[in-house]
Design a protein around this motif. Structure first.
Motif, mmCIF file in Angstrom:
data_model
loop_
_atom_site.group_PDB
_atom_site.id
_atom_site.type_symbol
_atom_site.label_atom_id
_atom_site.label_comp_id
_atom_site.label_asym_id
_atom_site.label_seq_id
_atom_site.Cartn_x
_atom_site.Cartn_y
_atom_site.Cartn_z
ATOM 1 N N LEU A 1 -13.928 5.471 2.732
ATOM 2 C CA LEU A 1 -13.028 6.430 3.366
ATOM 3 C C LEU A 1 -12.608 7.554 2.417
ATOM 4 N N GLN A 2 -13.176 7.561 1.232
ATOM 5 C CA GLN A 2 -12.839 8.560 0.205
ATOM 6 C C GLN A 2 -11.348 8.545 -0.137
ATOM 7 N N LEU A 3 -10.819 7.345 -0.274
ATOM 8 C CA LEU A 3 -9.443 7.180 -0.734
ATOM 9 C C LEU A 3 -9.498 6.824 -2.217
ATOM 10 N N ASP A 4 -8.686 7.468 -2.998
ATOM 11 C CA ASP A 4 -8.706 7.246 -4.442
ATOM 12 C C ASP A 4 -8.460 5.765 -4.772
ATOM 13 N N LEU B 1 -4.413 10.367 3.935
ATOM 14 C CA LEU B 1 -4.609 9.206 3.051
ATOM 15 C C LEU B 1 -5.392 9.612 1.803
ATOM 16 N N ARG B 2 -6.296 10.588 1.985
ATOM 17 C CA ARG B 2 -7.128 10.998 0.847
ATOM 18 C C ARG B 2 -6.328 11.673 -0.252
ATOM 19 N N PRO C 1 -2.408 9.119 -2.888
ATOM 20 C CA PRO C 1 -2.052 8.567 -4.201
ATOM 21 C C PRO C 1 -1.586 9.645 -5.179
ATOM 22 N N GLY D 1 0.825 -1.194 0.000
ATOM 23 C CA GLY D 1 0.000 0.000 0.000
ATOM 24 C C GLY D 1 0.867 1.255 0.000
ATOM 25 N N ASP D 2 0.301 2.361 -0.473
ATOM 26 C CA ASP D 2 1.032 3.623 -0.524
ATOM 27 C C ASP D 2 1.544 4.013 0.866
ATOM 28 N N LEU D 3 0.681 3.882 1.860
ATOM 29 C CA LEU D 3 1.098 4.262 3.215
ATOM 30 C C LEU D 3 2.202 3.344 3.719
ATOM 31 N N GLU D 4 2.064 2.047 3.462
ATOM 32 C CA GLU D 4 3.071 1.079 3.910
ATOM 33 C C GLU D 4 4.435 1.415 3.302
ATOM 34 N N ASP E 1 -15.437 11.365 12.449
ATOM 35 C CA ASP E 1 -14.623 11.709 11.282
ATOM 36 C C ASP E 1 -15.142 11.086 9.995
ATOM 37 N N PHE E 2 -15.970 10.040 10.113
ATOM 38 C CA PHE E 2 -16.670 9.718 8.889
ATOM 39 C C PHE E 2 -18.181 9.649 9.075
ATOM 40 N N ARG F 1 -9.591 20.143 12.872
ATOM 41 C CA ARG F 1 -10.948 20.024 12.347
ATOM 42 C C ARG F 1 -11.977 19.810 13.457
ATOM 43 N N LEU G 1 -7.257 0.509 10.414
ATOM 44 C CA LEU G 1 -7.384 1.908 10.816
ATOM 45 C C LEU G 1 -8.386 2.020 11.947
ATOM 46 N N VAL H 1 -4.238 2.226 -1.283
ATOM 47 C CA VAL H 1 -3.701 3.422 -0.625
ATOM 48 C C VAL H 1 -3.144 3.053 0.744
ATOM 49 N N VAL H 2 -3.834 2.127 1.403
ATOM 50 C CA VAL H 2 -3.374 1.715 2.722
ATOM 51 C C VAL H 2 -3.766 0.260 2.929
ATOM 52 N N ILE I 1 -6.457 10.330 8.469
ATOM 53 C CA ILE I 1 -7.314 9.906 7.364
ATOM 54 C C ILE I 1 -7.306 10.926 6.219
ATOM 55 N N ILE J 1 -10.731 4.937 13.214
ATOM 56 C CA ILE J 1 -11.167 6.268 12.821
ATOM 57 C C ILE J 1 -12.314 6.708 13.708
#
Lengths: 692, 692
Positions: free
Chosen positions: B346-349, A180-181, A184, A147-150, B372-373, A371, B366, B361-362, A177, B368
């Motif tokens: 999670l609105q991750l691409d 993460l959005r 990518p 994964g991208d995060l990994e 937050d969602f 936030r 998680l 992405v991950v 979170i 959360i």
């Protein structure tokens, strides 16, 4: 516009200034305090500076007299030929043509007399809470489709040994979170080269494409009356801009008690006050960010992140002259405030803080996602709110303590912070006591006939001529004293807290009032008058034609009584705290002022607001709470220190102590002989009057 | 209404049931699976149960035959006099008058044949992530005016040795901001006696006045087509209610690829799909909570917490019969889903998950914050989202693994999870491989002429009489088989996934189709027909007068081809995975079905969807992903285990393997001889036809 590098010595303040501006302008822009009584008109001669000659490799500049505009005739009124040859100039007359190293002589430095509104920037190690890591990674491949995060976590581990991030279930932070959005796209924008912002070594709060080094933060100091926010470049510890506004909650009540009452009487009152503050903070943040953009931008009035113009385009357009920051660029925030402002901001019920034994909802420092209370900075960032001590002594006092660090000193220090409340700390490395005294809002201009807040036009300094009893003053928003300008030019409309602080001492020093605070029967000035009908005694500070209100601005006998009550509360508090600590003397007295409240230490001694002390050992430390906020913004260890000191300091409830009333009544008088301080001179000779 | 305690044996399922209901109703309420072909009409005789006699101290009940309603005449058709004397009854005829211990004989248990829609509740230690602590504290006093939170933290330390909470700056969790907002009131409501909910031993997520022991959580399983959410009483591991809805994202595309495309083609597409899911989850949560209230409440249709009636009042009004839960009562949540659903939620691409080498992405799990969602449970609570394995193999497969734990077994297990995609896991404690195979959505009813989702009226089981080729079926939402009701009474409207799973095996087993999947030329049933004009071959499952659509519901030759493609994808995947692992046999095959998809293990063997295996070693494990979700909801260690297994399992990309196409083409055929499974009998004898 072309820029030149200007370096001030001995402070070391430096920066790029547009050519054509003068050295006084440069000083204001860079936060260097140069005395200027006439406000840059060339008529007071106070702003003398020395232009250095030669190349200074340490600073990377070559400085020459000829790098400044030509000598002006009016400078000769204050600088003789020898001095001119040495390189002395009036800062207000010396236009900038090229780089210069400017030495500010002791007598030209304003910092001792007029404390800058900017918090002093103390030397503090750069150890930010948010650190940036530059990462270059291999893109995913058939053999490595992590994964991208990994991929990022592994690179942080391999390249920076940052191991604790996200390796097991208990490591719950690892990545916000919202990051993460964007992940990518940002990873692929510069082919797997990114800069990762990590908060507290444990959570990724931002990922940007390519190499990025600059980090920005804000320090916010929320007072009962005034709110101040500074935008800081964390890498250089430089304040880029500071914004002040009146606390919008003032409409619900001037003091904290009336705001608690508003909450008790209105179901949605707490939420409403908190939302108002949130809006105010966001408008300040917007103004701070705006200061980093060229002025001609099409700004909308909303604070939506999407409403910001494209920063990259703008930076290119202006050749990098402007930083063009957007909300996401602010990656850290510090908040200091008193306990009630703290509770209202976070929507914590403040009612019990006002009832004995005054327990707050929470004492410890908090890290709250931006936030989660709706401030428009990087949405993944945290705001750190300093801890509360106890009762009314809140995070702002912790900030003062962290700035002044009496807990590192062998000497017994007394620190007096004057805002809407007076907060006192006494002690040294062995023991620290704190308390809060109800000064009332007199020092903030309330309860005074012509009192007002530190807004433009407010009289902020007063000096009385001992012989003629003539008065000169200075107003907020103008550098010049009243004797340097035409009547009415200063647009005077009232007296703010710092002006009020001068009154008791100046009136007593010059013989206008006696030891008990009463106007003397015999007065030599026509400024004193008695209305025989209602027995109103008053002393005029500014004549009607100098004001925008069309009336004389005066100080009445009743005003003086209010000031006496306020100063007596502080004096009695100091005495009782000393008794509790077990000392009859203090080694050092530090006087901290709230926003826009610049305190003259010796005047506080004359009026009997502080215990006896060698005048040399009385220091005005300006907005120490603001300084503390900046220190904790810049240095992670200092946050831990502030947590520690908040627990270490012992809170004393004055009202519960024996003898409080007696001490208080005694403290109403002015203690010193008229001639106790023969070496004191008014800072401005009233003989230099208005010059056409 | 008065209640009686009903205990089922040997399962141990127990609960309070309103008197007047019958034992079959009680079984349904308590999740006990009793066979009932006629849907409780007393006409099939399948629901025989034995009522125990005597007092059972272990269970605290006294059970008697007379605690049930009187013997009904129709029971004698299935139970003889001796059996009656022993205590045998038809569950649908035995009304509950008082407590009873009910033994369910092997032949009456439905669980083997018809897997419950409720995920099986596996034995798992109670080790919840959210723990409750009962605290009694001294109120603040002059000598102890600590903050409310500090008082709680200290009590947690003193009374429970919970030391790590909020003791230093690095302990950043300690207490959620929202909890602080309620703290002063809740602490004082029962004079400093509270119950504190602590998440992961590190953050206070709720404070309630007085003693509270019950904790509730939800497990949410988000499939491409169906979403299921269960409300669980964590202390007893009991499922209180389960809700199913169609994934609202179906409107953006049936499969994951078309949803990714929707995101790529619409700027706000991802947000929109995520918001739709959020709304759907909230409506399910609302329905789950509503199931704990009496029915006559004035419920508004919004999901605002403030719109819930006062639970305390309602509980009192109903004498505690109803739990009357509100959103804040849900203190924990688990989410499982495939990688694409995970990313969209999670609105991750998700675009890169669909492109080789398919990096998500991950991958890691998680936690959360619910807020937050935007899911309406306790706002301070966390939702735990299980980790993704790789590419298309997501958290739902991790849940399957955690439920079945092949990594603890010496035997080589093959686990097949059939949803919109087929996911395979192969291995044992030494090595685990996983892959995903593109079955297409045939098994979920798509691409099939009369295919539909598992909604009421959908045919979910089919049995064909080998002699007459007559067909009987069962529809979703009704317990009765079609031969027990009048034509049209079942309101049939299509065939859902589980019905489709039966077709290939039943048609082949009874000789309707041949090994290659083609309809045999000679057919004995009038259900088979050929339209000579367009050469459409079809076999009617339900006649028009049995349906609500007014047309015959049939299976066409083309439908059979689609089913063949789907089963061949799985078969080829299994074979290639076995080759990669290095084995030519597996010890155990576990077949897990998605929501509402009840799979008959032996039929999968007949049709050639799975490799050869002793039929006794093929197990249908139902909704294993749902079971995994429940296990991780109940047990903290299991979350760590799921994180570990997600990293341990190796992902195999089938498309990149040599020989995939050949294996696939070969797998299209039906491999077994017609008489390979002589011991197999249809579960319902078609000779028992509709009885007037």
């Amino acid at each position: 516009m072309e820029k030149a590098t200007i370096i001030f010595q001995p402070s070391g303040q430096r920066g790029k200034i547009s050519k054509g501006k003068n050295v006084l302008d440069a000083a204001r822009e860079l936060g260097e305090n140069i005395e200027s009584l006439c406000g840059g008109k060339g008529s007071c001669g106070k702003c003398k500076v020395l232009i250095a000659e030669g190349h200074f490799p340490k600073y990377g500049v070559t400085s020459h007299k000829k790098n400044l505009s030509r000598w002006r005739k009016i400078e000769a009124d204050f600088i003789n030929a020898t001095q001119k040859k040495e390189g002395l100039r009036l800062a207000c007359c010396a236009g900038i043509k090229d780089d210069a190293l400017v030495f500010v002589p002791e007598e030209s430095r304003a910092s001792k007399q007029i404390v800058s509104k900017l918090p002093r920037l103390l030397p503090v190690d750069y150890d930010p809470v948010v650190k940036k890591y530059d990462l270059i990674m291999e893109p995913p491949s058939a053999g490595d489709a992590r994964g991208d995060l990994e991929r990022i976590l592994s690179a942080l581990n391999v390249q920076y040994s940052l191991k604790d991030l996200g390796c097991d279930i208990d490591n719950l932070y690892s990545c916000d979170i919202d990051v993460l959005r964007h992940l990518p796209i940002r990873l692929r924008e510069q082919n797997w080269h990114v800069t990762v912002s990590v908060w507290m070594d444990r959570e990724i709060i931002r990922v940007l494409p390519g190499s990025v080094t600059d980090t920005y933060g804000i320090a916010m100091d929320i007072g009962t009356t005034t709110v101040v926010a500074s935008l800081v470049h964390l890498n250089s510890a430089r304040i880029l801009d500071t914004q002040y506004i009146m606390n919008p909650q003032v409409k619900y009540g001037e003091d904290v008690i009336s705001r608690i009452n508003y909450h008790l009487q209105n179901k949605e009152g707490l939420r409403q006050m908190s939302m108002d503050m949130g809006e105010a903070l966001n408008s300040m943040i917007k103004a701070l960010l705006r200061s980093t953009w060229p002025e001609d931008n099409n700004w909308t009035e909303t604070t939506e992140a999407s409403d910001y113009p494209d920063p990259q385009k703008q930076r290119e357009k202006t050749d990098g002259e402007f930083l063009c920051l957007v909300p996401e660029d602010i990656e850290d925030a510090i908040i200091v405030c008193n306990t009630i402002m703290h509770h209202i901001l976070l929507q914590l019920d403040p009612r019990h803080v006002a009832l004995s034994p005054f327990p707050p909802v929470v004492q410890k420092s908090l890290n709250i996602k931006a936030r989660d209370f709706g401030i428009n900075i990087c949405p993944s960032a945290y705001a750190h709110i300093l801890p509360n001590e106890a009762g009314f002594v809140g995070a702002d006092n912790v900030a003062v303590l962290t700035a002044e660090a009496p807990y590192k000193s062998d000497q017994i220090q007394l620190i007096i912070d004057i805002g809407t409340n007076g907060e006192l700390v006494l002690g040294n490395r062995e023991r620290l006591l704190s308390t809060s005294c109800a000064t009332g809002p007199a020092f903030e201009g309330a309860e005074i006939t012509y009192g007002m807040r530190a807004a433009p036009g407010a009289i902020e300094r007063i000096t009385v001529d001992p012989e003629t009893h003539e008065v000169i003053y200075k107003v907020v928003g103008d550098d010049a004293w009243s004797n340097y300008v035409k009547a009415g030019e200063l647009k005077t409309c009232g007296i703010c807290g710092s002006g009020i602080m001068d009154i008791l001492a100046e009136f007593y020093r010059t013989g206008i009032i006696n030891k008990s605070g009463a106007f003397k029967k015999k007065q030599k000035s026509s400024r004193y008058r008695v209305n025989s009908e209602n027995r109103l005694k008053e002393f005029v500070i500014a004549w009607a034609d100098e004001t925008t209100i069309g009336r004389d601005i005066s100080i009445t006998q009743k005003d003086i009584r209010h000031i006496q009550l306020a100063k007596a509360a502080i004096y009695a508090g100091c005495k009782l705290l000393m008794r509790e600590w077990g000392t009859d003397r203090v080694d050092v007295i530090k006087i901290a002022g709230g926003f826009g409240l610049h305190i003259d230490p010796v005047k506080t001694l004359i009026m009997g607001m502080i215990p006896d002390c060698d005048p040399e050992k009385i220091v005005s430390v300006g907005n120490a709470a603001g300084t503390g906020a900046l220190i904790t913004l810049l240095n992670r260890e200092k946050r831990a220190e502030s947590d520690w000191v908040a627990r270490m300091v012992e809170y004393v409830d004055l009202a519960s102590l024996e003898g409080f009333k007696d001490e208080f009544l005694e403290a109403l008088h002015i203690p010193h002989q008229k001639d106790s301080f023969p070496h004191l001179k008014p800072i401005v000779s009233p003989k230099i009057l208005f010059q056409e």
